[in-house]
Write an enzyme that holds these catalytic residues in place. Structure first.
Site, PDB file in Angstrom:
ATOM      1  CB  SER A 118      -1.066   0.252   1.096  1.00  0.00           C
ATOM      2  OG  SER A 118      -0.072  -0.105   2.579  1.00  0.00           O
ATOM      3  CG  HIS A 139      -3.120  -0.752  -2.774  1.00  0.00           C
ATOM      4  ND1 HIS A 139      -3.051   0.296  -2.635  1.00  0.00           N
ATOM      5  CD2 HIS A 139      -3.375  -1.473  -1.908  1.00  0.00           C
ATOM      6  CE1 HIS A 139      -3.770   0.599  -1.412  1.00  0.00           C
ATOM      7  NE2 HIS A 139      -3.595  -0.518  -0.832  1.00  0.00           N
ATOM      8  CD  GLU A 151      -3.792   3.560  -5.195  1.00  0.00           C
ATOM      9  OE1 GLU A 151      -3.400   4.631  -5.346  1.00  0.00           O
ATOM     10  OE2 GLU A 151      -3.294   2.950  -4.179  1.00  0.00           O
ATOM     11  CG  ASN A 189      -2.542   4.248   1.673  1.00  0.00           C
ATOM     12  OD1 ASN A 189      -3.598   4.130   2.361  1.00  0.00           O
ATOM     13  ND2 ASN A 189      -2.340   3.005   1.326  1.00  0.00           N
TER      14      ASN A 189
END
Length: 295
Positions: A118, A139, A151, A189
């Site tokens: 992540s 991800h 992702e 993130n």
């Protein structure tokens, strides 16, 4: 690309294995011992049973999905026939480095090696292998069987062919892949963790309590879950790790983890997986019932 290996059978790993198997891929699920793998298979079965009860799938789909998964206690055996290997281990570079070295050594020459990281650099992970052009970030979001986004993170050396293959296989899973570039935290993130950290700071400074902060964000910003409850589901240790990656990668003070987060992690209050974080997850509580989707 019919043969998929998933290395790591925790929350993310068993969810990834579940989704691939449900979509007719042959899945090799790899972890350190049979006990861990039995727990993972029990969780996959539990999640499939939930889908059967909700009439989202018939019982026959559940049995077919389970039959598509084989378990292995060694990376060597688990990846030897794989077209794609997805690593879903602890969010720690040294751990991933060791795993990728074994994956690279034992997977077929043409296999793609993906990581569910992540926040850790895909380029840095790829450099530990002899096939950096075939290393990519994939991800998934938690809970994997429900969340649509993947992702797809392209490292500095990732080839266009590898990227296109992963975009297509993500669509075959019924997901929505979004290609992003390899910078700390990627997109999800890089945006999410500062918000969670700011929510923790707001609590730490006594501006408002946990429930009040989450209520403001749920009702005022239309978030499905407040940031402190979300942090519990992600794992406070994971949140801290990602913030440290962001801070190290960008050198910007805005990514400095809140002292309260650091203290909670040190004390072992990690959220859902330990039974307590910003909330307590006792058997039968509303929070506990919601958390079962994520564990």
């Amino acid at each position: 690309m019919n043969n998929i290996a998933v290395v790591g059978s925790g929350t993310m790993g068993n969810g990834i294995a579940h989704v691939f198997a449900q979509n007719e891929y042959n899945v090799s699920l790899v972890d350190i011992n049979e006990t861990v793998l039995e727990k993972a298979m029990a969780m996959i079965t539990k999640n499939l049973d939930r889908m059967v009860r909700a009439e989202k799938i018939p019982e026959t789909d559940k049995e077919r999905t389970l039959s598509n998964i084989s378990t292995f206690t060694s990376i060597e055996g688990g990846v030897e026939k794989a077209d794609l290997v997805v690593e879903a281990a602890t969010e720690n570079f040294d751990t991933k480095k060791k795993i990728f070295e074994l994956m690279d050594k034992n997977a077929p020459e043409g296999a793609i090696l993906a990581t569910n990281t992540s926040s850790i650099s895909i380029t840095k992970i790829a450099a530990t292998t002899d096939r950096p052009e075939r290393v990519i970030g994939m991800h998934f979001m938690n809970p994997v069987p429900i969340m649509k986004l993947i992702e797809v993170i392209r490292g500095y050396t990732t080839s266009s062919e590898t990227t296109q293959n992963i975009m297509e296989i993500s669509k075959n899973l019924g997901k929505v892949p979004v290609e992003v570039n390899d910078y700390p935290g990627f997109v999800a993130n890089k945006i999410l963790m500062p918000m969670i950290n700011e929510a923790i700071i707001t609590c730490y400074e006594g501006v408002a309590g946990v429930e009040e902060i989450d209520t403001v964000m749920r009702l005022g910003m239309a978030h499905p879950m407040g940031p402190l409850q979300l942090a519990d589901f992600i794992g406070l240790d994971v949140c801290l790790s990602i913030l440290n990656v962001l801070y190290d990668g960008f050198g910007n003070p805005k990514y400095t983890p809140c002292p309260l987060l650091i203290k909670m992690v040190a004390a072992g209050y990690l959220g859902v997986k330990t039974g307590e974080g910003f909330y307590k997850y006792t058997q039968g509580s509303k929070k506990s019932e919601v958390s079962q989707m994520f564990t």
